[in-house]
Design a protein around this motif. Structure first.
Motif, mmCIF file in Angstrom:
data_model
loop_
_atom_site.group_PDB
_atom_site.id
_atom_site.type_symbol
_atom_site.label_atom_id
_atom_site.label_comp_id
_atom_site.label_asym_id
_atom_site.label_seq_id
_atom_site.Cartn_x
_atom_site.Cartn_y
_atom_site.Cartn_z
ATOM 1 N N HIS A 289 0.821 -1.210 0.000
ATOM 2 C CA HIS A 289 0.000 0.000 0.000
ATOM 3 C C HIS A 289 0.857 1.264 0.000
ATOM 4 C CE1 HIS A 289 -3.694 2.273 0.795
ATOM 5 N NE2 HIS A 289 -3.013 2.959 1.686
ATOM 6 N N THR A 290 1.853 1.302 0.861
ATOM 7 C CA THR A 290 2.696 2.498 0.926
ATOM 8 C C THR A 290 3.562 2.623 -0.328
ATOM 9 O OG1 THR A 290 4.372 1.309 2.232
ATOM 10 C CG2 THR A 290 2.714 2.580 3.440
ATOM 11 N N ALA A 291 3.985 1.497 -0.891
ATOM 12 C CA ALA A 291 4.757 1.542 -2.137
ATOM 13 C C ALA A 291 3.905 2.113 -3.273
ATOM 14 C CB ALA A 291 5.261 0.148 -2.496
ATOM 15 N N ALA A 292 2.651 1.675 -3.340
ATOM 16 C CA ALA A 292 1.744 2.189 -4.373
ATOM 17 C C ALA A 292 1.488 3.676 -4.167
ATOM 18 C CB ALA A 292 0.431 1.404 -4.349
ATOM 19 N N TYR A 293 1.313 4.067 -2.930
ATOM 20 C CA TYR A 293 1.070 5.478 -2.590
ATOM 21 C C TYR A 293 2.255 6.339 -3.032
ATOM 22 C CZ TYR A 293 -0.728 9.286 0.422
ATOM 23 O OH TYR A 293 -1.240 10.466 0.910
ATOM 24 N N ASP A 294 3.462 5.891 -2.699
ATOM 25 C CA ASP A 294 4.656 6.638 -3.078
ATOM 26 C C ASP A 294 4.854 6.641 -4.594
ATOM 27 O OD1 ASP A 294 5.311 7.384 -0.521
ATOM 28 O OD2 ASP A 294 6.701 5.732 -0.180
ATOM 29 N N ALA A 295 4.477 5.541 -5.250
ATOM 30 C CA ALA A 295 4.607 5.475 -6.713
ATOM 31 C C ALA A 295 3.730 6.527 -7.381
ATOM 32 C CB ALA A 295 4.249 4.078 -7.213
ATOM 33 N N LEU A 296 2.527 6.714 -6.864
ATOM 34 C CA LEU A 296 1.647 7.743 -7.406
ATOM 35 C C LEU A 296 2.234 9.137 -7.226
ATOM 36 C CD1 LEU A 296 -1.994 6.718 -6.398
ATOM 37 C CD2 LEU A 296 -1.123 7.094 -8.706
ATOM 38 N N ILE A 297 2.793 9.372 -6.061
ATOM 39 C CA ILE A 297 3.378 10.688 -5.788
ATOM 40 C C ILE A 297 4.579 10.933 -6.689
ATOM 41 C CG2 ILE A 297 4.521 12.106 -4.040
ATOM 42 C CD1 ILE A 297 2.842 10.528 -1.939
ATOM 43 N N SER A 298 5.454 9.946 -6.797
ATOM 44 C CA SER A 298 6.655 10.129 -7.621
ATOM 45 C C SER A 298 6.274 10.306 -9.086
ATOM 46 C CB SER A 298 7.608 8.937 -7.460
ATOM 47 O OG SER A 298 7.060 7.755 -7.991
ATOM 48 N N ASP A 299 5.256 9.581 -9.542
ATOM 49 C CA ASP A 299 4.813 9.722 -10.930
ATOM 50 C C ASP A 299 4.249 11.121 -11.172
ATOM 51 O OD1 ASP A 299 4.045 8.435 -13.579
ATOM 52 O OD2 ASP A 299 2.077 9.059 -12.877
ATOM 53 N N TYR A 300 3.445 11.597 -10.237
ATOM 54 C CA TYR A 300 2.855 12.934 -10.364
ATOM 55 C C TYR A 300 3.943 14.007 -10.439
ATOM 56 C CZ TYR A 300 0.384 17.207 -8.952
ATOM 57 O OH TYR A 300 -0.105 18.488 -8.887
ATOM 58 N N LEU A 301 4.891 13.942 -9.522
ATOM 59 C CA LEU A 301 5.928 14.968 -9.473
ATOM 60 C C LEU A 301 6.900 14.852 -10.648
ATOM 61 C CD1 LEU A 301 6.698 15.019 -5.646
ATOM 62 C CD2 LEU A 301 5.481 16.746 -6.978
ATOM 63 N N SER A 302 7.209 13.612 -11.051
ATOM 64 C CA SER A 302 8.132 13.416 -12.178
ATOM 65 C C SER A 302 7.558 14.009 -13.455
ATOM 66 C CB SER A 302 8.428 11.929 -12.370
ATOM 67 O OG SER A 302 9.123 11.397 -11.275
ATOM 68 N N LYS A 303 6.283 13.739 -13.709
ATOM 69 C CA LYS A 303 5.656 14.275 -14.913
ATOM 70 C C LYS A 303 5.533 15.795 -14.839
ATOM 71 C CE LYS A 303 3.147 10.077 -16.146
ATOM 72 N NZ LYS A 303 1.841 9.381 -16.176
ATOM 73 N N LEU A 304 5.240 16.288 -13.634
ATOM 74 C CA LEU A 304 5.133 17.730 -13.447
ATOM 75 C C LEU A 304 6.465 18.413 -13.739
ATOM 76 C CD1 LEU A 304 2.662 19.404 -12.439
ATOM 77 C CD2 LEU A 304 3.802 19.507 -10.226
ATOM 78 N N ASN A 305 7.555 17.715 -13.441
ATOM 79 C CA ASN A 305 8.896 18.268 -13.650
ATOM 80 C C ASN A 305 9.463 17.931 -15.022
ATOM 81 O OD1 ASN A 305 9.036 19.394 -11.047
ATOM 82 N ND2 ASN A 305 9.719 17.450 -10.171
ATOM 83 N N GLY A 306 8.646 17.334 -15.881
ATOM 84 C CA GLY A 306 9.118 16.995 -17.221
ATOM 85 C C GLY A 306 10.090 15.839 -17.245
ATOM 86 N N GLU A 307 9.901 14.875 -16.333
ATOM 87 C CA GLU A 307 10.768 13.696 -16.271
ATOM 88 C C GLU A 307 9.933 12.415 -16.400
ATOM 89 O OE1 GLU A 307 14.340 14.548 -13.321
ATOM 90 O OE2 GLU A 307 12.414 14.883 -12.340
ATOM 91 N N PRO A 308 9.337 12.164 -17.566
ATOM 92 C CA PRO A 308 8.496 10.973 -17.707
ATOM 93 C C PRO A 308 9.288 9.670 -17.708
ATOM 94 C CG PRO A 308 8.756 12.061 -19.819
ATOM 95 C CD PRO A 308 9.378 12.963 -18.800
ATOM 96 N N LEU A 309 10.598 9.749 -17.990
ATOM 97 C CA LEU A 309 11.439 8.548 -18.014
ATOM 98 C C LEU A 309 12.637 8.775 -17.080
ATOM 99 C CD1 LEU A 309 11.334 7.879 -21.858
ATOM 100 C CD2 LEU A 309 10.096 6.621 -20.085
ATOM 101 N N PRO A 310 12.402 8.742 -15.771
ATOM 102 C CA PRO A 310 13.470 9.047 -14.809
ATOM 103 C C PRO A 310 14.450 7.880 -14.652
ATOM 104 C CG PRO A 310 11.465 8.454 -13.655
ATOM 105 C CD PRO A 310 11.118 8.474 -15.115
#
Length: 515
Positions: A179-200
């Motif tokens: 659950h916490t891994a999925a939660y963090d994955a959503l956050i990292s995906d949101y911030l990565s895309k917001l920062n223009g890093e779709p392939l980090p």
């Protein structure tokens, strides 16, 4: 041991009152925070405020309340460790035996149209995941619950023996870390895309289970169906099954392929798919007309296939579908009269998509494909073109009707397994050559399937011709126009063959390999 003290702090309060009341009935002391504490007190359930445990007020709008040694010592202390026990006694701390926490609704927040960056960030939970991870790490002694579906089981074990079993605590701990891994994955995906890093540098994804499947591609393969937490509407993952047997692995794969094709069209369109390739595609002024064309394209291969439409399916079309063995029928919606007809067939799956976005509104998604030991990530192929994008390379220009058919064929061939050749005429496919090791072989299959319908048809190729032999075949079959990407070192050879046979040919400068 026994569960004596519980810490409860939940955003989703489903079932929490009943669960807490059951704990209190077993003599469990309940510590709680904020809105959860207020709710339990209102329901007459005794609650100890978190500040009474920590000796420190909740501060910074509740951002800091459970991040305190009095909480995490009670969670992390190893009960049979003398040093830990001694420290707890010397500091006047007490153990916490049960943690019930679910997190701030980050997923629901970012799903809102126009959500602000500030609102998204504010809904990142810090204290909740920290408590969950502390409790889950110490599952030898602490029970941790993150899902209301587990409330009943925990209460039953508590009522039976005063504590949960180690087996249960291990299972719940694993669920917490998922659950916490999925939660963090959503956050990292949101911030990565917001920062223009779709392939980090590291790529973390999370999916939610839709259902277990009977098996995968074959009966000896285990399988399940998952969806993205924020899956787009109008997809197989968000479709509602109205009727029929449970979906299989192959059903889902084929249905997804059918939807990808039917979404290419603005006008009413129907697609029939078999084994991930289109066996018939038609467009018309109505879904009924479009289906008749799709069926006529290959009345043999459609047997046992999947049919997708991009308009509401009505009774007139349903009557035609009723007479064919089909695995699935997919449409944005069905009239009640259509359902009355199709539901007479016990096993056919009927899938309601809801509203589909117009082709021009489609945005590329990131697709993940597994390889042994890793994965590939790429954007989905939503490229489209218009007549203005075409480059005529032959002496003869295509007629208006040929241009129309060429654009139709181009929309479909991009969804045919490479090497791919597709023949089209009268707003329908008439021949499909898919997945061949060479382009000439694909052309032979498409031409053979089309038969007499090849005369006057147009040909679409997903990639360039390495030489002029495919054009020679096309000329012999009576094909009048060709659309292809171009880019071969032997383009001039293909152009010369086309000119020699008065075939009009256009190039797109875009390739559509599909492996």
């Amino acid at each position: 041991m026994a569960i004596r003290r519980a810490l409860i702090s939940v955003s989703d309060k489903t079932g929490i009152v009943e669960f807490s009341r059951a704990l209190a009935a077993q003599g469990v002391e309940i510590i709680s925070t904020g809105g959860t504490a207020s709710l339990l007190e209102k329901e007459g359930i005794p609650v100890i405020g978190i500040s009474d445990v920590t000796g420190f007020p909740e501060i910074m709008d509740g951002r800091v309340k459970t991040l305190h040694p009095a909480v995490h010592s009670g969670l992390l202390a190893v009960r049979d460790n003398e040093e830990h026990t001694k420290a707890m006694k010397e500091l006047g701390l007490d153990y916490i035996d049960l943690v019930v926490v679910n997190l701030y609704p980050f997923k629901e927040t970012i799903a809102k149209p126009g959500v602000s960056y500030e609102d998204a960030i504010e809904n990142i939970d810090i204290g909740g995941p920290t408590m969950l991870r502390s409790a889950a790490k110490n599952h030898a002694f602490v029970t941790v619950v993150v899902d209301s579906a587990d409330y009943t089981g925990v209460v039953e074990e508590l009522q039976a023996g005063g504590d949960t079993t180690l087996e249960t605590r291990k299972r719940l701990a694993a669920k917490v870390f998922r659950h916490t891994a999925a939660y963090d994955a959503l956050i990292s995906d949101y911030l990565s895309k917001l920062n223009g890093e779709p392939l980090p540098e590291s790529y973390t994804v999370t999916y939610e289970k839709v259902q277990d499947l009977r098996y995968g591609e074959n009966p000896h393969q285990q399988a399940a169906f998952y969806k993205k937490p924020l899956a787009a509407e109008g997809s197989i993952t968000t479709a509602v099954q109205l009727h029929g047997k449970e979906l299989s692995y192959n059903n889902i794969s084929d249905a997804n392929a059918a939807l990808a094709i039917v979404k290419e069209f603005e006008e009413p369109a129907v697609v029939a798919v078999k084994h991930m390739n289109p066996c018939g595609v038609g467009v018309g002024t109505t879904v009924h007309e479009a289906f008749q064309k799709a069926y006529a394209a290959d009345p043999t291969s459609i047997f046992g296939g999947i049919v997708a439409a991009n308009r509401t399916l009505e009774r007139e079309t349903a009557l035609l579908l009723h007479d064919i063995f089909l695995e699935i029928v997919i449409a944005p919606d069905f009239t009640q009269e259509a359902l009355d007809v199709l539901m007479q067939k016990k096993n056919i799956r009927l899938m309601k998509l809801g509203e589909l976005n117009a082709p021009k509104e489609r945005k590329p998604e990131w697709l993940v494909t597994s390889v042994e030991g890793g994965m590939l990530v790429q954007q989905s192929d939503v490229h489209s073109l218009t007549e203005a994008d075409l480059k005529v390379v032959t002496n003869r220009k295509p007629t208006d009707e040929e241009l129309k058919q060429l654009l139709f064929g181009w929309k479909v061939v991009k969804h045919v397994k490479s090497n791919a050749i597709l023949l089209a005429q009268n707003d329908m496919t008439v021949g499909v050559g898919a997945g061949q090791m060479n382009r000439v072989g694909a052309a032979r299959i498409a031409i053979e399937q089309a038969g007499e319908k090849a005369k006057g048809a147009v040909l679409a190729s997903d990639a360039f011709f390495p030489m002029g032999d495919t054009l020679e075949l096309a000329a012999k079959a009576g094909i009048t126009a060709v659309i292809q990407p171009g880019g071969s070192i032997k383009d001039e050879e293909s152009i010369a063959v086309a000119n020699a046979h008065n075939i009009a040919m256009v190039m797109t400068d875009v390739r559509h390999f599909k492996h």
